[in-house]
Design a protein around this motif. Structure first.
Motif, short mmCIF file in Angstrom:
data_model
loop_
_atom_site.label_atom_id
_atom_site.label_comp_id
_atom_site.label_asym_id
_atom_site.label_seq_id
_atom_site.Cartn_x
_atom_site.Cartn_y
_atom_site.Cartn_z
N UNK A 138 -1.86 -2.49 4.42
CA UNK A 138 -2.70 -2.23 3.26
C UNK A 138 -2.71 -0.74 2.90
N UNK A 139 -2.75 0.11 3.92
CA UNK A 139 -2.78 1.55 3.64
C UNK A 139 -1.50 2.01 2.94
N UNK A 140 -0.38 1.44 3.30
CA UNK A 140 0.90 1.89 2.75
C UNK A 140 1.22 1.27 1.40
N UNK A 141 0.72 0.07 1.12
CA UNK A 141 1.21 -0.67 -0.04
C UNK A 141 0.13 -1.03 -1.05
N UNK A 142 -1.09 -0.48 -0.91
CA UNK A 142 -2.15 -0.85 -1.85
C UNK A 142 -1.75 -0.48 -3.29
N UNK A 143 -2.11 -1.37 -4.21
CA UNK A 143 -1.83 -1.24 -5.64
C UNK A 143 -0.34 -1.30 -5.98
N UNK A 144 0.47 -1.75 -5.03
CA UNK A 144 1.90 -1.85 -5.30
C UNK A 144 2.41 -3.22 -4.85
N UNK A 145 3.72 -3.35 -4.76
CA UNK A 145 4.34 -4.61 -4.37
C UNK A 145 5.00 -4.47 -3.01
N UNK A 146 5.11 -5.59 -2.30
CA UNK A 146 5.71 -5.56 -0.96
C UNK A 146 6.44 -6.87 -0.72
N UNK A 147 7.23 -6.89 0.35
CA UNK A 147 7.94 -8.09 0.79
C UNK A 147 7.58 -8.34 2.25
N UNK A 148 7.99 -9.49 2.76
CA UNK A 148 7.65 -9.87 4.13
C UNK A 148 8.04 -8.79 5.13
N UNK A 149 9.22 -8.21 4.96
CA UNK A 149 9.68 -7.20 5.92
C UNK A 149 8.69 -6.06 6.06
N UNK A 150 8.02 -5.71 4.96
CA UNK A 150 7.04 -4.62 5.01
C UNK A 150 5.90 -4.95 5.97
N UNK A 151 5.49 -6.20 6.00
CA UNK A 151 4.43 -6.60 6.92
C UNK A 151 4.96 -6.68 8.35
N UNK A 152 6.14 -7.28 8.52
CA UNK A 152 6.67 -7.44 9.87
C UNK A 152 6.91 -6.09 10.55
#
Length: 868
Positions: free
Chosen positions: A420-434
């Motif tokens: 959440x800190x890195x991607x708030x207000x933007x878009x992400x993919x599964x790899x970003x969480x993993x």
């Protein structure tokens, strides 16, 4: 649905050209009863000199202005797209259009309350219906700030994602014969959000003002419903659930709630359970309970409230780049809502509910020929629409639960917090969480992701037990059986429990766990030496505690114990697990349907989990109507109905079980004595203490009498005059469609399938009538419609919106005729072969219906050999 699809390739190409900044949207809701004026001003940057398109579905586009230059609507607006040539580095586009109100639950839905003629509006934009309200780059990765201005009748509430100010406007509007002043609401700009979670809700909604405490202070949190339902709105309970969710999520995520307010609105004719519009969540208004309802429904509402609240972070704050990560949005919200319910609300057994309801949905979906990996390949918008399924929600949530156990709950949330800190207000993919979960836990998740997220299918865990001459276990192993189409061996962490029948202090038999081991099962066969040497217990339960996503089997001794003593479990989870295993065995043809019916009817009276009761009764109905051999079906159904009536008479007055047993009895009542009992209940000649004959129960009984050939249009109209409400209209539609005459069935079919243009039923009435059409005791009433069904498929899929078409294609599939129309499968196969060029989403729906028939035939054959 020609001209409205968007492919992933097109979305990626557009995102490479365009970056959105903000939208100013002006909506005038006073222009007519069929359309509203929409003015969209869009600011965006682009690669200079490139061309692209923006999305809009509207009956009329009045003007298009790009960077101060007018574009001819006739040349630039085609199907659902406005072409935008010769872009500059910075662009401003203004589109003025008359957009259409919908009655399908998509776009801006318009509902007229039959009680007072008042108008209620709400938006529903997921997956791609924002474009029905304003011009928009309709894809989740082109996030932007949205500023709405709405002109509407002054006596309405108008809600959106942000707070608003209201001022008088010129003009008046007539509604239901009364003239009303007009006002204008100006909403503050949103933060950067995806277009599909923007919202407009407008109408004379009843308002209950409330608030919640967030880490950043006190926030407005109002609750709304139609005026006609105001007396039934338990806003205090809803707000209590909401507050528990706020406290739980902000602590777990270490991220403040990301929006300025949190409205929750219960709206009419909603297609789903709810929608996670940022700060403005809409819910199915059936969650405002006007009649006595099963506790399962109340618990489901709590889970739904918590599910949508979780989306404020996961989906709205951090958004998927494309719809192939839809599963992560929904699975995360499903997992978090159940975890929150179990740890922070009165529903401490929420994981039992999850096992009974959600996982059974996942297992069912995962065995269809259309099953897909959790990370589904989404090529276009039509692919998305059919993937709001048990894989996306329930299997994904089950696998996330396993992931939490694998990496550790503290480590899981540490990774989520960093995500959440890195991607708030933007878009992400599964790899970003993993990446964040690997960093927090120190575990490599690549292999886990491959077998669980990128491979489809559900495995079956089967115990193999050998006894010695002393009755002790000489060998114990667990076989992992994989489907031939998806032969993936997966690692499972499972508990294995041994249970024996013992007597408690009062002499009552109970099933007590006498041994337990927790082991890793991996590969085709796993030996379990820890259980060797113990005395053979009465029942052995693999996956005790429900840690794994896998179907399980009961060995013959354990199954016999379950049939006789399943109600003797003192713990809800193993009881639910055993019942789930029995149902899986029944669906797979390993347990005759009538034996499953005996199991359910023998234990359900003592079941204290409302959702388990609800699920068992649904499974019982499926077993009797589809899986029992046709030659035995009528007698088995009559016998089950008689047992349910006896259970209802013996149930505690006013209890949840009493209500559920009466409703289940009504749905199965077939012979003269049973139908006489239903009529006596309606007439007040038979009463049950603690069970009021309220509006919804009366409709249940009346619909059962219609299906039983006892009542027709006159009785339905009389009841509708007593319940002249929106809910009454829906219930009447179901009852009319259930009337057991060829004429009534044909009239319903024509209204659903052959309506003239502009005369389609609203979505809620269509859904209600479809359910009633398939409610039959005499299945020959449905036989004339088999050929008509396959003949209408392409026309319906092409002419109707996705929601309306899907509901009809799924709801009218003639699965009830399995084993009764010999060439039913041949007709399905012939249609698929003849329509190879149809969209895969349509062919998927037909294959799923055909597989339901296939499974019924397998089970009918298994049941025919049963001599119990």
């Amino acid at each position: 649905m020609p001209g409205t699809n968007l492919t992933r390739a097109e979305a990626e190409a557009r995102a490479a050209v365009v970056t959105t900044d903000g939208y100013d949207i002006e909506l005038d809701l006073t222009t007519s009863e069929t359309t509203f004026r929409s003015t969209s001003t869009v600011r965006f940057s682009a690669t200079p000199g490139e061309s692209t398109f923006i999305d809009l579905i509207a009956p009329s586009v009045l003007s298009i202005t790009l960077n101060g230059q007018p574009l001819d609507p006739a040349a630039h607006f085609v199907d659902s797209r406005i072409s935008l040539p010769g872009l500059a580095a910075q662009n401003e586009l203004t589109v003025v259009a008359d957009c259409a109100y919908m009655n399908t639950g998509e776009g801006l839905h318009r509902f007229v309350d039959p009680e007072d003629g008042e108008v209620y509006l709400y938006s529903q934009f997921e997956v791609a219906d924002t474009r029905r309200v304003f011009a928009v780059f309709e894809q989740p990765d082109l996030k932007a700030s949205f500023t709405f201005t709405v002109t509407a009748p002054a006596h309405w509430h108008v809600l959106s994602n942000s707070p608003s100010t209201k001022e008088a406007a010129d003009g008046t509007i007539e509604i239901a014969g009364t003239s009303h002043d007009v006002a204008r609401w100006s909403f503050s700009p949103t933060t950067r959000i995806p277009c599909y979670v923007t919202a407009i809700v407008a109408g004379p909604y009843h308002e209950v003002q409330g608030s919640v405490e967030s880490r950043k202070g006190t926030l407005s949190a109002n609750v709304y419903c139609r005026k006609a339902l105001a007396e039934f709105l338990d806003a205090d309970v809803i707000l209590d659930d909401t507050q528990k969710g706020f406290s739980f999520y902000e602590e777990k995520f270490q991220m403040d709630y990301p929006f300025e307010k949190y409205d929750q609105i219960f709206v009419p004719e909603f297609n789903a359970g709810a929608m996670e519009n940022a700060g403005c969540v809409t819910f199915l208004e059936d969650y405002v309970f006007r009649s006595k309802t099963a506790q399962a429904r109340v618990e489901r509402r709590t889970i739904t409230v918590l599910h949508e609240l979780a989306h404020m972070w996961f989906g709205d704050l951090v958004t998927m780049r494309w719809w192939n990560d839809l599963w992560l949005n929904e699975s995360f919200a499903e997992f978090m809502s159940t975890l929150c319910a179990a740890e922070a609300t009165r529903y401490s057994d929420a994981w039992v509910t999850f096992n009974s309801l959600e996982k059974s949905w996942a297992y069912r979906q995962d065995q269809l020929p259309s099953t897909h990996p959790i990370m589904a390949e989404i090529r276009d918008l039509e692919d998305v629409e059919v993937n709001f399924d048990g894989i996306t929600y329930a299997k994904g949530a089950s696998v996330l639960r396993q992931l939490v156990a694998y990496v550790g709950q503290d480590e899981f949330f540490a990774g989520v917090q960093e995500y959440f800190r890195k991607h708030h207000h933007s878009n992400a993919v599964l790899t970003d969480l993993l990446v964040e979960l690997e960093a927090a836990s120190g575990r490599d998740l690549s292999a886990w992701s491959d077998v669980w997220l990128q491979k489809a299918g559900v495995t079956t865990l089967r115990p193999v037990i050998e006894e010695d001459s002393n009755g002790e276990i000489a060998a114990f192993s667990v076989l992992q059986e994989v489907p031939a189409e998806w032969p993936t061996q997966r690692p499972h962490r499972v508990g294995i429990g041994a249970y024996d029948v013992v007597s408690d202090d009062a002499g009552e038999a109970t099933l007590k766990r006498t041994a337990y081991v927790e082991v890793d099962v991996d590969g085709p066969r796993t030996e379990i030496p820890a259980l060797v040497g113990i005395r053979r217990p009465a029942l052995i339960l693999v996956n005790d505690g429900d840690l794994a996503y896998a179907k399980v089997r009961l060995d013959d001794v354990s199954l016999a114990t379950a049939v006789k003593h399943v109600g003797a479990f003192t713990d809800a989870m193993p009881r639910s697990m055993v019942l789930s295993a029995a149902w899986d065995m029944t669906r797979d043809g390993e347990m005759p349907a009538r034996r499953f019916a005996d199991l359910v009817l023998g234990c359900i009276a003592t079941e204290d989990q409302s959702t388990v009761v609800l699920t068992l009764l649904r499974q019982l109905d499926t077993a009797l109507s589809l899986y029992v051999a046709p030659s035995a079906s009528e007698e088995a159904t009559r016998s089950a109905a008689a047992t349910l009536w006896s259970l209802a008479l013996g149930a505690e007055a006013g209890s949840d079980n009493q209500l559920q047993f009466v409703r289940a009895f009504a749905s199965l009542a077939t012979d003269d004595v049973q139908l006489d009992t239903l009529q006596a209940l309606i007439d007040g000649k038979v009463t049950l203490e603690g069970l009021p004959l309220d509006a919804d129960l009366t409709w249940d009984l009346l619909t059962a009498l219609a299906a039983g050939g006892r009542v027709g249009e006159l009785a339905i109209e009389l009841q509708l005059s007593n319940d002249a409400t929106a809910s009454g209209q829906r219930r009447a539609a179901t009852a009319r469609a259930a009337v057991a005459t060829p004429e009534a069935k044909q009239a319903t079919w024509d209204a659903l399938v052959n309506a003239a243009e502009g005369e389609d039923m609203p979505n809620a009435l269509q859904f209600a009538a479809t359910a009633g059409f398939s409610t039959v005791h005499d299945t020959t009433l449905l036989e004339p419609f088999v050929d008509q069904y396959f003949a209408m498929l392409r026309r319906i899929y092409s002419d109707k919106t996705n929601e309306m078409a899907t509901n009809l294609i799924e709801g009218l599939y003639p699965v009830e005729l399995a084993g009764r129309v010999p060439d039913l499968q041949d007709k399905a196969f012939a249609w698929i072969e003849a329509n190879a060029d149809a969209h895969d989403a349509l062919k998927r729906l037909v294959r799923e219906g055909s597989d339901g028939v296939r499974r019924a035939l397998v089970n009918q054959a298994a049941d025919a050999a049963y001599e119990g």
